[in-house]
Design a protein around this motif. Structure first.
Motif, short mmCIF file in Angstrom:
data_model
loop_
_atom_site.label_atom_id
_atom_site.label_comp_id
_atom_site.label_asym_id
_atom_site.label_seq_id
_atom_site.Cartn_x
_atom_site.Cartn_y
_atom_site.Cartn_z
N ALA A 24 -70.95 -51.66 -92.54
CA ALA A 24 -69.80 -51.23 -93.34
C ALA A 24 -69.90 -51.77 -94.77
CB ALA A 24 -68.51 -51.68 -92.69
N ILE A 25 -70.35 -53.03 -94.90
CA ILE A 25 -70.51 -53.62 -96.24
C ILE A 25 -71.64 -52.93 -96.99
CG2 ILE A 25 -71.18 -55.72 -97.48
CD1 ILE A 25 -69.72 -57.33 -95.32
N THR A 26 -72.72 -52.59 -96.28
CA THR A 26 -73.81 -51.84 -96.90
C THR A 26 -73.30 -50.50 -97.41
OG1 THR A 26 -75.46 -52.87 -95.46
CG2 THR A 26 -76.09 -50.83 -96.56
N ASN A 27 -72.47 -49.84 -96.61
CA ASN A 27 -71.87 -48.57 -97.04
C ASN A 27 -71.02 -48.78 -98.28
OD1 ASN A 27 -73.07 -47.28 -94.89
ND2 ASN A 27 -71.22 -47.20 -93.64
N PHE A 28 -70.25 -49.85 -98.30
CA PHE A 28 -69.39 -50.16 -99.45
C PHE A 28 -70.21 -50.25 -100.73
CE2 PHE A 28 -67.37 -53.18 -102.34
CZ PHE A 28 -66.06 -52.72 -102.39
N PHE A 29 -71.36 -50.93 -100.64
CA PHE A 29 -72.21 -51.10 -101.82
C PHE A 29 -73.18 -49.93 -102.00
CE2 PHE A 29 -70.75 -55.49 -101.39
CZ PHE A 29 -70.43 -55.77 -102.72
N SER A 30 -72.96 -48.85 -101.25
CA SER A 30 -73.75 -47.64 -101.44
C SER A 30 -73.01 -46.61 -102.29
CB SER A 30 -74.11 -47.02 -100.08
OG SER A 30 -75.00 -47.85 -99.36
N PHE A 31 -71.79 -46.93 -102.69
CA PHE A 31 -71.06 -46.05 -103.59
C PHE A 31 -71.62 -46.19 -105.00
CE2 PHE A 31 -68.00 -46.20 -100.18
CZ PHE A 31 -67.35 -44.98 -100.24
N PHE A 32 -71.83 -45.06 -105.65
CA PHE A 32 -72.30 -45.07 -107.04
C PHE A 32 -71.31 -45.83 -107.92
CE2 PHE A 32 -72.98 -43.32 -111.29
CZ PHE A 32 -74.37 -43.31 -111.38
#
Length: 225
Positions: A42-50
């Protein structure tokens, strides 16, 4: 004058950090309340936002830029000018895309923290533009550097589209995850055709904004030493 601009950059960095951390903490609480088990994902997804990545870049520019203003006079290193120009481009595009395509849409990072959302999508983009226009130290950028400013968005788009189908979404139960609705071929009206249209459109916007940022750096009345 350089000291005043340096203080302004520190304040801008503080706002960006507060917004990122505030949204991350809000998202962590949201995930916990919805029994999300894979927090690292979930944190990886968070930091996958442009948006998040661009704001992290803006914070770096503001902090290192403040250091340069406090410790030296004259022009910034050329590599920093190019990095600063790239981040300014990404932040301006973030502001444009959010306000045209995403305002009012709940994104999948969890419950949106409103003040953080406005800082990340409106305040920091404006500050990045103002910083590019008025803060001392910028050097003119050669036109042949434009392609370097496009590398990160291209890599991010490729990363997003390759990763999306293989990333499960615990919140929805879907077997895929995309940071923005217009990049999700599973919910787009014409699937990958619609996604391709938006990618090309946004790539064109990024290219035009990057060209504008370079153009401004080469105007005599905007060249700063």
């Amino acid at each position: 004058m350089r000291i005043a601009f340096g203080i302004g950059r520190l304040a801008a960095a503080g706002a960006g950090i507060a917004a990122i951390v505030g949204q991350l903490l809000t998202s962590l609480g949201y995930w916990s309340s919805h029994n999300v088990q894979n927090i690292p994902l979930a944190i990886t997804n968070f930091f996958s936002f442009f948006t998040i990545l661009s704001n992290v870049g803006a914070v770096v520019v503001f902090l290192f830029g403040a250091f340069l203003l406090f410790t030296r006079s004259g022009s910034d290193p050329r590599w920093f000018t190019l990095f600063r120009a790239s981040v300014a481009t990404y932040m301006i595009v973030t502001g444009i895309v959010y306000n045209l395509l995403l305002r009012g849409i709940e994104l999948p990072q969890g419950s949106t923290l409103e003040w953080s959302n406005e800082i990340l999508h409106v305040v920091v983009p404006i500050l990045a533009l103002l910083d590019w226009l008025f803060t001392p130290g910028r050097q003119p950028i050669e036109w042949n550097q434009l392609w370097r400013m496009l590398v990160f968005p291209i890599v991010w788009a490729v990363y997003t589209m390759i990763r999306g189908p293989f990333t499960p979404n615990e919140l929805t139960g879907a077997s895929y995850w995309y940071p923005y609705p217009f990049l999700n071929p599973y919910i787009s009206h014409n699937g990958y055709f619609s996604v391709a249209f938006y990618i090309v459109l946004i790539a064109a916007v990024i290219g035009l904004v990057a060209a504008g940022v370079i153009w401004l750096s080469r105007r005599g009345w905007f060249t700063q030493r």
